[in-house]
Motif scaffolding. Structure first.
Motif, short mmCIF file in Angstrom:
data_model
loop_
_atom_site.label_atom_id
_atom_site.label_comp_id
_atom_site.label_asym_id
_atom_site.label_seq_id
_atom_site.Cartn_x
_atom_site.Cartn_y
_atom_site.Cartn_z
N ASP A 190 0.84 -1.19 0.00
CA ASP A 190 0.00 0.00 0.00
C ASP A 190 0.88 1.25 0.00
OD1 ASP A 190 -1.73 2.10 0.53
OD2 ASP A 190 -2.75 1.10 2.19
N SER A 191 0.83 2.03 -1.08
CA SER A 191 1.69 3.22 -1.18
C SER A 191 1.33 4.29 -0.15
CB SER A 191 1.62 3.81 -2.59
OG SER A 191 0.31 4.27 -2.87
N GLN A 192 0.09 4.31 0.32
CA GLN A 192 -0.30 5.28 1.33
C GLN A 192 0.10 4.86 2.74
OE1 GLN A 192 -1.69 8.44 0.73
NE2 GLN A 192 -0.90 7.76 -1.24
N ARG A 193 0.30 3.57 2.92
CA ARG A 193 0.69 3.04 4.23
C ARG A 193 1.69 1.90 3.99
NH1 ARG A 193 -3.42 2.07 9.24
NH2 ARG A 193 -1.89 1.20 10.64
N PRO A 194 2.93 2.27 3.65
CA PRO A 194 3.90 1.25 3.22
C PRO A 194 4.38 0.33 4.34
CG PRO A 194 4.92 3.40 3.36
CD PRO A 194 3.46 3.61 3.58
N TYR A 195 4.10 0.67 5.58
CA TYR A 195 4.47 -0.17 6.71
C TYR A 195 3.27 -0.36 7.62
CZ TYR A 195 9.18 0.73 5.18
OH TYR A 195 10.31 0.80 4.41
N ASP A 196 3.16 -1.53 8.21
CA ASP A 196 2.08 -1.81 9.15
C ASP A 196 2.57 -2.88 10.11
OD1 ASP A 196 -0.39 -1.69 10.36
OD2 ASP A 196 -1.53 -2.16 8.56
N TYR A 197 1.80 -3.13 11.17
CA TYR A 197 2.16 -4.19 12.09
C TYR A 197 1.99 -5.54 11.42
CZ TYR A 197 2.19 -0.92 16.01
OH TYR A 197 2.49 0.11 16.86
N GLY A 198 2.99 -6.40 11.58
CA GLY A 198 2.92 -7.75 11.04
C GLY A 198 2.16 -8.66 11.98
N LYS A 199 2.11 -9.93 11.62
CA LYS A 199 1.46 -10.93 12.46
C LYS A 199 2.20 -11.02 13.79
CE LYS A 199 -0.23 -13.72 8.67
NZ LYS A 199 -0.22 -15.02 8.01
N PRO A 200 1.50 -11.35 14.87
CA PRO A 200 2.17 -11.43 16.17
C PRO A 200 3.24 -12.52 16.21
CG PRO A 200 -0.23 -11.64 16.41
CD PRO A 200 0.07 -11.63 14.95
N VAL A 201 4.34 -12.19 16.85
CA VAL A 201 5.38 -13.16 17.16
C VAL A 201 5.10 -13.64 18.57
CG1 VAL A 201 7.87 -13.51 17.51
CG2 VAL A 201 7.05 -11.95 15.71
N VAL A 202 4.99 -14.93 18.77
CA VAL A 202 4.66 -15.49 20.09
C VAL A 202 5.91 -16.14 20.68
CG1 VAL A 202 3.23 -17.14 21.35
CG2 VAL A 202 2.26 -15.85 19.42
N LEU A 203 6.22 -15.78 21.92
CA LEU A 203 7.34 -16.38 22.65
C LEU A 203 6.80 -17.11 23.86
CD1 LEU A 203 9.90 -13.41 22.71
CD2 LEU A 203 9.80 -15.32 21.10
N THR A 204 7.36 -18.30 24.14
CA THR A 204 7.00 -19.04 25.34
C THR A 204 8.28 -19.42 26.07
OG1 THR A 204 6.98 -21.12 24.14
CG2 THR A 204 4.88 -19.98 24.38
N GLY A 205 8.11 -19.89 27.28
CA GLY A 205 9.28 -20.22 28.10
C GLY A 205 9.73 -18.96 28.82
N PRO A 206 10.73 -19.02 29.60
CA PRO A 206 11.11 -17.80 30.30
C PRO A 206 11.59 -16.73 29.32
CG PRO A 206 12.71 -19.55 30.73
CD PRO A 206 11.58 -20.15 29.94
N VAL A 207 10.92 -15.59 29.36
CA VAL A 207 11.28 -14.42 28.55
C VAL A 207 11.65 -13.33 29.54
CG1 VAL A 207 10.50 -12.74 26.85
CG2 VAL A 207 9.66 -15.09 26.74
N THR A 208 12.85 -12.78 29.42
CA THR A 208 13.34 -11.76 30.35
C THR A 208 13.23 -10.39 29.71
OG1 THR A 208 14.89 -13.36 31.26
CG2 THR A 208 15.32 -11.03 31.73
N PHE A 209 12.60 -9.46 30.41
CA PHE A 209 12.49 -8.10 29.89
C PHE A 209 13.81 -7.36 30.08
CE2 PHE A 209 8.01 -9.09 30.40
CZ PHE A 209 7.51 -8.63 29.20
N ILE A 210 14.24 -6.67 29.03
CA ILE A 210 15.42 -5.81 29.10
C ILE A 210 14.97 -4.39 29.43
CG2 ILE A 210 17.34 -4.84 27.79
CD1 ILE A 210 17.17 -7.39 26.02
N SER A 211 13.95 -3.92 28.73
CA SER A 211 13.39 -2.60 28.97
C SER A 211 12.04 -2.51 28.28
CB SER A 211 14.31 -1.49 28.44
OG SER A 211 14.28 -1.49 27.03
N GLY A 212 11.35 -1.44 28.53
CA GLY A 212 10.07 -1.23 27.86
C GLY A 212 9.55 0.16 28.15
N ALA A 213 8.82 0.72 27.21
CA ALA A 213 8.19 2.02 27.37
C ALA A 213 6.68 1.83 27.23
CB ALA A 213 8.69 3.00 26.32
N LEU A 214 5.96 2.33 28.21
CA LEU A 214 4.52 2.12 28.31
C LEU A 214 3.79 3.45 28.26
CD1 LEU A 214 2.23 0.03 29.04
CD2 LEU A 214 2.73 0.57 31.41
N THR A 215 2.71 3.52 27.49
CA THR A 215 1.84 4.69 27.47
C THR A 215 0.42 4.21 27.73
OG1 THR A 215 3.23 5.74 25.79
CG2 THR A 215 1.04 6.66 26.12
#
Length: 183
Positions: A84-109
């Protein structure tokens, strides 16, 4: 399709499809705010649990950081190229992670949707169980706290709401600061 990047002074700049909106910085000044440390228990669902905590607070919007913690499962999105030339980027399909996932950082609004209901938005970086780095837009309704608590720090504002509004330049709905009365 026209190229969406141009090089100016050795720096790559993204060209959005809509008319440029300058300046891009939108801000509001507030007289007071409230700091809040939130610790979500192992096994809790992050989106639901965070909204439950915020239900007891007086605020219009909030910003915050993921300080530390883990997830036993989560989903996140990354941007993908579209045709789409008007919206050349969009969110892709979700990537799902399981098992222990450790947060490095995050920004929340914490913003507001069109009806005034709270809206959670979070970008985070994390390590999967094999030590591989991941990052993107978290789907907080699909994040479950792992074996250690998830600790967040929030700054709540009473008189400014981040409201979802269409943005003609990016063709996305973005959170814009709007002066409001406290709820």
């Amino acid at each position: 399709m026209t190229p969406h990047f141009e090089l100016r002074g050795g720096v790559r700049h993204f060209n959005h499809a809509g008319p440029a909106r300058l300046p891009r910085l939108l801000d509001c000044e507030v007289a007071c705010s409230q700091e809040l440390r939130v610790e979500l228990a192992p096994g809790s669902q992050v989106g639901e649990s965070l909204l439950s905590v915020l239900e007891r607070c007086r605020y219009q919007s909030a910003v915050g950081r993921v300080l530390w913690g883990s997830a036993c499962t989560l989903a996140y999105h990354r941007m993908v190229t579209t045709s789409d030339s008007q919206r050349p980027y969009d969110y892709g399909k979700p990537v799902v992670l399981t098992g222990p996932v450790t947060f490095i950082s995050g920004a929340l609004t914490v913003g507001r949707d069109a009806s005034g209901a709270p809206l959670l938005h979070c970008h985070a970086g994390m390590l999967d169980s094999l030590g591989q780095q991941h990052g993107g837009h978290l789907v907080l309704q699909r994040v479950v706290v792992g074996s250690e608590p998830l600790v967040l720090r929030l700054c709540l504002f009473e008189h400014v709401a981040y409201q979802v509004q269409p943005d003609t330049e990016t063709q996305f709905n973005l959170l814009h600061p709007v002066l409001k009365e406290a709820s």
